[in-house]
Design a protein around this motif. Structure first.
Motif, PDB file in Angstrom:
ATOM      1  N   ILE A 154       9.066 -85.676 -62.694  1.00 18.97           N
ATOM      2  CA  ILE A 154       9.950 -84.666 -62.098  1.00 18.97           C
ATOM      3  C   ILE A 154       9.396 -84.206 -60.753  1.00 18.97           C
ATOM      4  CG2 ILE A 154      10.814 -82.302 -62.387  1.00 18.97           C
ATOM      5  CD1 ILE A 154      10.930 -82.896 -65.421  1.00 18.97           C
ATOM      6  N   LEU A 155       8.082 -83.970 -60.689  1.00 16.73           N
ATOM      7  CA  LEU A 155       7.456 -83.531 -59.438  1.00 16.73           C
ATOM      8  C   LEU A 155       7.614 -84.584 -58.352  1.00 16.73           C
ATOM      9  CD1 LEU A 155       5.678 -81.391 -58.016  1.00 16.73           C
ATOM     10  CD2 LEU A 155       3.700 -82.689 -58.797  1.00 16.73           C
ATOM     11  N   GLY A 156       7.372 -85.849 -58.704  1.00 15.49           N
ATOM     12  CA  GLY A 156       7.478 -86.927 -57.721  1.00 15.49           C
ATOM     13  C   GLY A 156       8.897 -87.130 -57.223  1.00 15.49           C
ATOM     14  N   SER A 157       9.868 -87.116 -58.146  1.00 14.23           N
ATOM     15  CA  SER A 157      11.264 -87.322 -57.720  1.00 14.23           C
ATOM     16  C   SER A 157      11.758 -86.155 -56.870  1.00 14.23           C
ATOM     17  CB  SER A 157      12.168 -87.540 -58.928  1.00 14.23           C
ATOM     18  OG  SER A 157      12.115 -86.424 -59.791  1.00 14.23           O
ATOM     19  N   THR A 158      11.348 -84.933 -57.212  1.00 13.25           N
ATOM     20  CA  THR A 158      11.743 -83.763 -56.415  1.00 13.25           C
ATOM     21  C   THR A 158      11.143 -83.845 -55.018  1.00 13.25           C
ATOM     22  OG1 THR A 158      11.816 -82.434 -58.429  1.00 13.25           O
ATOM     23  CG2 THR A 158      11.731 -81.245 -56.345  1.00 13.25           C
ATOM     24  N   THR A 159       9.854 -84.197 -54.942  1.00 14.42           N
ATOM     25  CA  THR A 159       9.189 -84.320 -53.643  1.00 14.42           C
ATOM     26  C   THR A 159       9.838 -85.409 -52.801  1.00 14.42           C
ATOM     27  OG1 THR A 159       7.102 -83.631 -54.667  1.00 14.42           O
ATOM     28  CG2 THR A 159       6.956 -84.703 -52.524  1.00 14.42           C
ATOM     29  N   LEU A 160      10.166 -86.544 -53.415  1.00 12.89           N
ATOM     30  CA  LEU A 160      10.796 -87.641 -52.697  1.00 12.89           C
ATOM     31  C   LEU A 160      12.178 -87.237 -52.185  1.00 12.89           C
ATOM     32  CD1 LEU A 160      10.637 -90.617 -51.846  1.00 12.89           C
ATOM     33  CD2 LEU A 160      11.680 -91.208 -54.039  1.00 12.89           C
ATOM     34  N   SER A 161      12.958 -86.535 -53.028  1.00  7.32           N
ATOM     35  CA  SER A 161      14.303 -86.099 -52.619  1.00  7.32           C
ATOM     36  C   SER A 161      14.234 -85.138 -51.436  1.00  7.32           C
ATOM     37  CB  SER A 161      15.013 -85.412 -53.789  1.00  7.32           C
ATOM     38  OG  SER A 161      15.113 -86.280 -54.877  1.00  7.32           O
ATOM     39  N   ILE A 162      13.320 -84.175 -51.506  1.00  5.88           N
ATOM     40  CA  ILE A 162      13.187 -83.211 -50.407  1.00  5.88           C
ATOM     41  C   ILE A 162      12.718 -83.905 -49.136  1.00  5.88           C
ATOM     42  CG2 ILE A 162      11.872 -81.189 -49.619  1.00  5.88           C
ATOM     43  CD1 ILE A 162      11.959 -80.189 -52.524  1.00  5.88           C
ATOM     44  N   SER A 163      11.793 -84.864 -49.271  1.00  2.07           N
ATOM     45  CA  SER A 163      11.299 -85.600 -48.095  1.00  2.07           C
ATOM     46  C   SER A 163      12.421 -86.381 -47.431  1.00  2.07           C
ATOM     47  CB  SER A 163      10.175 -86.554 -48.503  1.00  2.07           C
ATOM     48  OG  SER A 163       9.102 -85.855 -49.046  1.00  2.07           O
ATOM     49  N   ILE A 164      13.267 -87.058 -48.241  1.00  2.56           N
ATOM     50  CA  ILE A 164      14.397 -87.828 -47.678  1.00  2.56           C
ATOM     51  C   ILE A 164      15.385 -86.895 -47.002  1.00  2.56           C
ATOM     52  CG2 ILE A 164      16.399 -89.229 -48.329  1.00  2.56           C
ATOM     53  CD1 ILE A 164      14.589 -90.539 -50.474  1.00  2.56           C
ATOM     54  N   LEU A 165      15.660 -85.753 -47.628  1.00  2.00           N
ATOM     55  CA  LEU A 165      16.574 -84.776 -47.047  1.00  2.00           C
ATOM     56  C   LEU A 165      16.049 -84.269 -45.710  1.00  2.00           C
ATOM     57  CD1 LEU A 165      19.135 -82.986 -47.412  1.00  2.00           C
ATOM     58  CD2 LEU A 165      17.622 -81.306 -48.487  1.00  2.00           C
ATOM     59  N   LEU A 166      14.788 -83.893 -45.653  1.00  2.00           N
ATOM     60  CA  LEU A 166      14.194 -83.398 -44.402  1.00  2.00           C
ATOM     61  C   LEU A 166      14.148 -84.484 -43.342  1.00  2.00           C
ATOM     62  CD1 LEU A 166      11.270 -81.221 -45.795  1.00  2.00           C
ATOM     63  CD2 LEU A 166      13.363 -80.414 -44.699  1.00  2.00           C
ATOM     64  N   TRP A 167      13.813 -85.719 -43.751  1.00  2.00           N
ATOM     65  CA  TRP A 167      13.774 -86.825 -42.802  1.00  2.00           C
ATOM     66  C   TRP A 167      15.162 -87.059 -42.208  1.00  2.00           C
ATOM     67  CZ3 TRP A 167      16.030 -91.806 -43.131  1.00  2.00           C
ATOM     68  CH2 TRP A 167      15.614 -92.692 -42.132  1.00  2.00           C
ATOM     69  N   GLY A 168      16.201 -87.006 -43.074  1.00  2.00           N
ATOM     70  CA  GLY A 168      17.572 -87.217 -42.597  1.00  2.00           C
ATOM     71  C   GLY A 168      18.027 -86.130 -41.631  1.00  2.00           C
ATOM     72  N   THR A 169      17.735 -84.872 -41.946  1.00  2.00           N
ATOM     73  CA  THR A 169      18.167 -83.785 -41.047  1.00  2.00           C
ATOM     74  C   THR A 169      17.402 -83.824 -39.732  1.00  2.00           C
ATOM     75  OG1 THR A 169      16.605 -82.286 -42.126  1.00  2.00           O
ATOM     76  CG2 THR A 169      18.873 -82.258 -42.919  1.00  2.00           C
ATOM     77  N   GLN A 170      16.119 -84.147 -39.765  1.00  2.00           N
ATOM     78  CA  GLN A 170      15.337 -84.221 -38.516  1.00  2.00           C
ATOM     79  C   GLN A 170      15.779 -85.397 -37.665  1.00  2.00           C
ATOM     80  OE1 GLN A 170      13.241 -81.864 -37.457  1.00  2.00           O
ATOM     81  NE2 GLN A 170      13.823 -80.767 -39.299  1.00  2.00           N
ATOM     82  N   ARG A 171      16.146 -86.493 -38.319  1.00  2.00           N
ATOM     83  CA  ARG A 171      16.620 -87.664 -37.580  1.00  2.00           C
ATOM     84  C   ARG A 171      17.952 -87.368 -36.886  1.00  2.00           C
ATOM     85  NH1 ARG A 171      15.790 -93.474 -38.078  1.00  2.00           N
ATOM     86  NH2 ARG A 171      17.731 -94.526 -37.608  1.00  2.00           N
ATOM     87  N   ARG A 172      18.848 -86.643 -37.598  1.00  2.00           N
ATOM     88  CA  ARG A 172      20.132 -86.273 -37.033  1.00  2.00           C
ATOM     89  C   ARG A 172      19.938 -85.369 -35.815  1.00  2.00           C
ATOM     90  NH1 ARG A 172      23.295 -83.854 -41.367  1.00  2.00           N
ATOM     91  NH2 ARG A 172      23.171 -85.922 -42.242  1.00  2.00           N
ATOM     92  N   LYS A 173      19.007 -84.398 -35.946  1.00  2.00           N
ATOM     93  CA  LYS A 173      18.721 -83.501 -34.809  1.00  2.00           C
ATOM     94  C   LYS A 173      18.169 -84.270 -33.624  1.00  2.00           C
ATOM     95  CE  LYS A 173      17.824 -79.227 -37.306  1.00  2.00           C
ATOM     96  NZ  LYS A 173      16.795 -78.230 -37.659  1.00  2.00           N
ATOM     97  N   ALA A 174      17.314 -85.271 -33.887  1.00  2.00           N
ATOM     98  CA  ALA A 174      16.731 -86.063 -32.810  1.00  2.00           C
ATOM     99  C   ALA A 174      17.806 -86.885 -32.084  1.00  2.00           C
ATOM    100  CB  ALA A 174      15.650 -86.984 -33.366  1.00  2.00           C
ATOM    101  N   LYS A 175      18.815 -87.379 -32.813  1.00  2.00           N
ATOM    102  CA  LYS A 175      19.875 -88.179 -32.202  1.00  2.00           C
ATOM    103  C   LYS A 175      20.778 -87.316 -31.319  1.00  2.00           C
ATOM    104  CE  LYS A 175      20.342 -92.001 -35.412  1.00  2.00           C
ATOM    105  NZ  LYS A 175      21.207 -92.677 -36.381  1.00  2.00           N
ATOM    106  N   THR A 176      21.062 -86.065 -31.765  1.00  2.00           N
ATOM    107  CA  THR A 176      21.969 -85.193 -31.003  1.00  2.00           C
ATOM    108  C   THR A 176      21.303 -84.621 -29.762  1.00  2.00           C
ATOM    109  OG1 THR A 176      21.339 -83.331 -32.408  1.00  2.00           O
ATOM    110  CG2 THR A 176      23.328 -84.559 -33.014  1.00  2.00           C
ATOM    111  N   SER A 177      19.981 -84.533 -29.741  1.00  2.00           N
ATOM    112  CA  SER A 177      19.302 -83.924 -28.572  1.00  2.00           C
ATOM    113  C   SER A 177      19.018 -84.954 -27.493  1.00  2.00           C
ATOM    114  CB  SER A 177      18.009 -83.245 -29.007  1.00  2.00           C
ATOM    115  OG  SER A 177      17.139 -84.180 -29.597  1.00  2.00           O
TER     116      SER A 177
END
Length: 205
Positions: free
Chosen positions: A182-205
């Protein structure tokens, strides 16, 4: 001629053994902080020194008398400007004899020790009492737990084998696989979510 892979494996094994040996030596030489809290070492005529010398397989290091496992059985903090044993005292919760400056109280108070003797310049606390025997309340620990001493003036309840959790009410072993899954899957999900939002911000700027 030996295969090349076997030679590499031998080198890795030697390197790992050397690293483990170095870590073991470093751990063996490292004294608990409370032993070096005051400068100097245990005086030869101190009760801690006498206890350490007359009890088999004990060693004096700095201000402590230690057994083979590094457990503190004696502590001599006399001739040391202390107001209390300090935050590192938990390292000496197994102490059998302790010498403190006159104005420093025995940890846990006088009721936590079999003998407390005051002299002009120091105070000797000797023989920790087992509070589990002195509480007079057998129901202090839960049904599936037992009381064990945890330093002068302290005790704790430990769950019996096969029980864990709040008040030792859960039977069976704690599921490490489920916990880390549970800890690993939660950490992986949050990491993917943060990576996706940061990537989107980098593309728009």
């Amino acid at each position: 001629m030996a295969p090349r892979g076997r030679g590499t494996l031998t080198i890795l094994v030697r390197w790992a053994a050397t690293l483990l040996l170095a870590l073991g030596v470093e751990r063996a030489l490292a004294l608990p902080e409370i032993c070096t809290q005051c400068p100097g070492s245990v005086q030869n005529l101190s009760k801690v020194a006498l206890y350490c010398k007359t009890t088999g397989e004990l060693m004096l290091h700095a201000r402590c008398c230690l057994n083979q496992n590094g457990t503190i059985l004696g502590l001599d903090l006399q001739n040391c400007s202390l107001e209390d044993p300090g935050p590192d005292f938990h390292q000496a919760h197994t102490t059998i004899i302790m010498i403190l400056p006159q104005d420093v109280n025995c940890p846990g108070g006088i009721n936590a020790w079999n003998t407390v003797t005051s002299y002009i310049d120091n105070q000797i606390c000797q023989g920790q009492k087992n509070l589990c025997n002195n509480t007079g309340n057998p129901e202090m620990c839960p049904e599936n737990g037992s009381c064990v001493p945890n330093g002068p003036g302290f005790l704790q309840c430990v769950c019996a084998d096969g029980f864990h959790g709040y008040k030792c009410m859960r039977q069976g072993s704690f599921s490490l696989l489920m916990f880390f899954g549970i800890l690993g899957s939660t950490t992986l999900s949050i990491s993917i979510l943060l990576w996706g939002t940061q990537r989107r911000k980098a593309k728009t700027s």
